[in-house]
Design an enzyme around this catalytic site. Structure first.
Site, PDB file in Angstrom:
ATOM      1  N   CYS A 127      13.647  11.010   6.529  1.00  0.00           N
ATOM      2  CA  CYS A 127      13.677  10.573   7.928  1.00  0.00           C
ATOM      3  C   CYS A 127      15.064  10.770   8.527  1.00  0.00           C
ATOM      4  CB  CYS A 127      13.264   9.114   7.997  1.00  0.00           C
ATOM      5  SG  CYS A 127      14.132   8.072   6.834  1.00  0.00           S
ATOM      6  N   GLU A 184      10.051  16.275  14.986  1.00  0.00           N
ATOM      7  CA  GLU A 184      10.417  16.141  13.576  1.00  0.00           C
ATOM      8  C   GLU A 184       9.583  17.105  12.726  1.00  0.00           C
ATOM      9  OE1 GLU A 184       9.336  12.482  11.520  1.00  0.00           O
ATOM     10  OE2 GLU A 184      11.350  12.418  10.663  1.00  0.00           O
ATOM     11  N   GLU A 218      10.179   1.623  10.181  1.00  0.00           N
ATOM     12  CA  GLU A 218      11.210   2.631   9.911  1.00  0.00           C
ATOM     13  C   GLU A 218      10.502   3.971  10.045  1.00  0.00           C
ATOM     14  OE1 GLU A 218      13.097   5.299   8.794  1.00  0.00           O
ATOM     15  OE2 GLU A 218      12.980   4.689   6.688  1.00  0.00           O
ATOM     16  N   LYS A 221       0.863  -1.184   0.000  1.00  0.00           N
ATOM     17  CA  LYS A 221       0.000   0.000   0.000  1.00  0.00           C
ATOM     18  C   LYS A 221       0.898   1.231   0.000  1.00  0.00           C
ATOM     19  CE  LYS A 221      -1.722   3.089   2.387  1.00  0.00           C
ATOM     20  NZ  LYS A 221      -1.747   4.409   1.714  1.00  0.00           N
TER      21      LYS A 221
HETATM   22  P1  NDP Z   1       2.071   8.483   7.677  1.00  0.00           P
HETATM   23  O1  NDP Z   1       2.817   7.756   8.703  1.00  0.00           O
HETATM   24  O2  NDP Z   1       0.671   8.899   7.994  1.00  0.00           O
HETATM   25  O3  NDP Z   1       2.007   7.665   6.298  1.00  0.00           O
HETATM   26  C1  NDP Z   1       2.845   6.585   5.956  1.00  0.00           C
HETATM   27  C2  NDP Z   1       2.022   5.486   5.315  1.00  0.00           C
HETATM   28  O4  NDP Z   1       1.123   4.939   6.288  1.00  0.00           O
HETATM   29  C3  NDP Z   1       1.136   5.976   4.165  1.00  0.00           C
HETATM   30  O5  NDP Z   1       1.056   4.983   3.178  1.00  0.00           O
HETATM   31  C4  NDP Z   1      -0.187   6.158   4.842  1.00  0.00           C
HETATM   32  O6  NDP Z   1      -1.265   6.146   3.958  1.00  0.00           O
HETATM   33  C5  NDP Z   1      -0.202   4.964   5.767  1.00  0.00           C
HETATM   34  N1  NDP Z   1      -1.139   5.050   6.883  1.00  0.00           N
HETATM   35  C6  NDP Z   1      -1.642   6.154   7.478  1.00  0.00           C
HETATM   36  N2  NDP Z   1      -2.469   5.817   8.488  1.00  0.00           N
HETATM   37  C7  NDP Z   1      -2.492   4.463   8.528  1.00  0.00           C
HETATM   38  C8  NDP Z   1      -3.141   3.505   9.352  1.00  0.00           C
HETATM   39  N3  NDP Z   1      -3.966   3.872  10.337  1.00  0.00           N
HETATM   40  N4  NDP Z   1      -2.926   2.192   9.115  1.00  0.00           N
HETATM   41  C9  NDP Z   1      -2.114   1.805   8.124  1.00  0.00           C
HETATM   42  N5  NDP Z   1      -1.474   2.658   7.308  1.00  0.00           N
HETATM   43  C10 NDP Z   1      -1.642   3.971   7.502  1.00  0.00           C
HETATM   44  O7  NDP Z   1       2.902   9.695   7.235  1.00  0.00           O
HETATM   45  P2  NDP Z   1       2.391  11.053   6.629  1.00  0.00           P
HETATM   46  O8  NDP Z   1       2.439  10.925   5.182  1.00  0.00           O
HETATM   47  O9  NDP Z   1       1.093  11.531   7.187  1.00  0.00           O
HETATM   48  O10 NDP Z   1       3.495  12.009   7.229  1.00  0.00           O
HETATM   49  C11 NDP Z   1       3.409  12.378   8.600  1.00  0.00           C
HETATM   50  C12 NDP Z   1       4.771  12.502   9.185  1.00  0.00           C
HETATM   51  O11 NDP Z   1       5.422  11.233   9.173  1.00  0.00           O
HETATM   52  C13 NDP Z   1       5.698  13.409   8.419  1.00  0.00           C
HETATM   53  O12 NDP Z   1       5.507  14.724   8.749  1.00  0.00           O
HETATM   54  C14 NDP Z   1       7.028  12.877   8.851  1.00  0.00           C
HETATM   55  O13 NDP Z   1       7.357  13.426  10.102  1.00  0.00           O
HETATM   56  C15 NDP Z   1       6.796  11.410   9.008  1.00  0.00           C
HETATM   57  N6  NDP Z   1       7.236  10.623   7.842  1.00  0.00           N
HETATM   58  C16 NDP Z   1       8.336   9.866   7.957  1.00  0.00           C
HETATM   59  C17 NDP Z   1       8.794   9.157   6.887  1.00  0.00           C
HETATM   60  C18 NDP Z   1      10.022   8.333   6.953  1.00  0.00           C
HETATM   61  O14 NDP Z   1      10.679   8.140   5.927  1.00  0.00           O
HETATM   62  N7  NDP Z   1      10.363   7.763   8.100  1.00  0.00           N
HETATM   63  C19 NDP Z   1       8.117   9.201   5.594  1.00  0.00           C
HETATM   64  C20 NDP Z   1       6.920   9.987   5.588  1.00  0.00           C
HETATM   65  C21 NDP Z   1       6.513  10.670   6.686  1.00  0.00           C
HETATM   66  P3  NDP Z   1      -1.864   7.524   3.414  1.00  0.00           P
HETATM   67  O15 NDP Z   1      -0.781   8.262   2.749  1.00  0.00           O
HETATM   68  O16 NDP Z   1      -2.879   7.058   2.479  1.00  0.00           O
HETATM   69  O17 NDP Z   1      -2.420   8.224   4.608  1.00  0.00           O
END
Ligand code: NDP
Length: 503
Positions: free
Chosen positions: A292, A393, A258, A182
């Protein structure tokens, strides 16, 4: 600025080797962060589609040709995947940029490097060996089998969609698992192109790799709770990671996470100054800080603090903000509108906490006058490590500069944080380099370099930055489980009412 596309590209998702829409027929639009305009329509899958995908992956794992294939054949299939990524790397990178607004120079570097993961783990597929154990029993021949865990679900973010998928997919396929992916709702297109140009072309059997697109809570959660999923590999925010971990625990799934970071990039006064300045810039302004491992806390020794900040500001000031599809652009837009608002919110927080803004500090426009969601490269000095701008962050081009006295002080500040993903040390002292590497509580320590990754080196976090490791030889363990086999070649006997413990 790009023109608004007259017709949106329409994508389908890929389940059980077939292209399909969501069962509900719903679609959502995906936008280009540079123009702010929608450019494609993506199926809005839900639990019904997630269940179909898991069932397909389960069938492929239990009875499909994938489970009957030799490990050598699996390795060869993975080399075909690698070759097809090589062929389509530039195109895949362009699609990624269109969806996430990161620089084409970075995304193309990632897609061109990605085949290495499939060569590396593809080569490992037929070298996954069990072992024979000299057990403490006469007449026994005991051995350990290493078997694939089964169906895995991957949930991935928007910042490096294909690279972070490849880090999971390559070891999972090598181990013999099947998967459902996903992607982030913001960046589904590159994975769907990857499925068509790479997975389908490579003749990977139906059900081995499936994709469901849509919103996290709607289609992501069913992949985390489905009883037939054995392992969840997640990259994303810490709060979402915690929820995924809790949900997965209810059915005892293996989990790798991660998550976020607030990584210290530490500059000692014996560093090569120009290298450290450029390392500090690449730690925070590359990828518009949306990574990240961003070196978002810059710890600078007080003896060189003012001189260092002056050089840093001078270099950061020259950054060319612009169209991310152009190779000469140095800073692109922020990927999502909520992320844009979040970054601006943190800039206000830093100002209200008393940090001194010495560069940027607000919205920006690209040099060509176009573009949406640009934030000026921003540097705050006078930051105390207890401030929110130092502890939380931001995921944007916002750097907090913190002064330190000596090595002990640097270690104390570096480790005084909930996270532990990356870290950097800039020094010419060999003793100091190794000493810092031992004392910093983080999954990666870079010395005189920053933001370097390789398929050969484990990657993952300490503390709230995650669980498990991706990349390197050990990543394959996350997709395998051990089975102990006992063969008694001697007589039975002994007391049948007690456990056989004695040799
Ligand atoms: P999320 O953690 O919300 O999204 C990451 C993935 O998880 C997406 O595919 C998202 O889907 C999915 N997801 C969201 N909610 C659920 C759930 N309840 N169950 C299962 N899967 C879920 O990150 P965001 O995109 O909202 O970013 C928020 C913050 O996360 C950023 O500001 C940053 O701080 C951090 N981040 C860290 C990353 C890293 O590389 N470690 C990468 C991205 C973000 P969908 O997009 O459809 O909501």
């Amino acid at each position: 600025m790009q023109d608004r596309p007259t017709k949106l590209v329409e994508y389908q998702t890929y389940i059980d080797g077939k292209w399909t829409g969501a069962q509900s027929g719903k679609m959502f639009e995906t936008s280009d962060p540079y123009t702010g305009e929608a450019w494609a329509r993506i199926p809005e899958c839900d639990k019904v589609d997630a269940d179909l995908a898991v069932e397909a992956a389960s069938r492929a794992f239990e009875t499909g040709p994938w489970s009957k294939m030799t490990a050598t054949a699996r390795g060869k299939a993975m080399r075909r995947i690698a070759q097809l990524i090589e062929k389509h790397a530039e195109h895949l990178a362009q699609i990624e940029v269109r969806d996430n607004g990161k620089l084409i120079s970075e995304m193309a570097a990632q897609t061109k490097y990605l085949p290495e993961w499939f060569y590396y783990y593809g080569g490992m597929a037929d070298k996954i060996c069990g072992s024979v154990v000299p057990v403490d029993r006469p007449d026994h021949f005991n051995y350990i089998l290493r078997e694939p865990v089964g169906v895995c679900s991957f949930i991935t973010p928007w910042n490096s969609p294909l690279m972070l998928t490849g880090w999971k997919l390559a070891p999972a396929l090598a181990a013999g698992c099947t998967v459902v992916i996903k992607p982030s709702e913001y960046t589904s297109a590159s994975l769907l192109e990857f499925m068509k140009l790479v997975i389908e072309e490579a003749d990977i059997p139906p059900g081995v790799v499936n994709v469901v697109t849509g919103y996290g809570a709607v289609v992501g959660e069913p992949l985390v709770t489905h009883p037939k999923v054995a392992k969840v590999a997640f990259t994303g925010g810490t709060a979402t990671g915690a929820r995924v971990n809790e949900l997965a625990a209810r059915t005892f799934k293996k989990v790798s996470l991660e998550l976020g970071g607030k990584s210290p990039n530490i500059v000692f006064d014996d560093c090569i100054l120009d290298d450290a300045v450029s390392g500090a810039i690449s730690g925070i302004f590359a990828a518009t800080g949306q990574t990240c491992i961003a070196g978002s806390r810059l710890l600078v020794q007080e003896t060189i603090h003012d001189q260092f900040v002056e050089k840093l500001v001078a270099m950061a000031k020259q950054a060319r903000l612009g169209n991310p599809q152009l190779y000469e652009t140095q800073v692109g837009p922020v990927t999502t509108p909520p992320q844009y608002q979040k970054i601006l919110g943190y800039i206000d927080i830093a100002k209200s906490e008393g940090a001194r803004c010495v560069l940027g500090g607000g919205p920006a426009t690209a040099e060509d006058g176009g573009g949406k969601y640009f934030v000026k490269p921003t540097i705050f000095t006078g930051v105390d490590n207890k401030m929110r701008i130092a502890q939380e962050e931001v995921f944007g081009p916002v750097l907090s500069v913190i002064k330190f006295k000596d090595e002990d002080d640097a270690v104390r500040i570096a480790n005084d944080i909930a996270y532990g993903l990356g870290s950097g040390v800039w020094t010419q002292s060999v003793r100091r380099a190794h000493s810092m590497a031992q004392k910093i509580k983080a999954g990666t320590v870079w010395v005189n370099t920053y933001r370097a990754v390789s398929f050969t080196m484990p990657f993952g976090g300490y503390k709230a930055s995650g669980l498990g490791r991706e990349n390197g030889a050990e990543a394959i363990d996350g997709y395998l489980q051990s089975k102990s086999v006992w063969i008694n070649n001697g007589p039975g006997g002994g007391n049948p009412f007690i456990m056989k413990t004695a040799g």
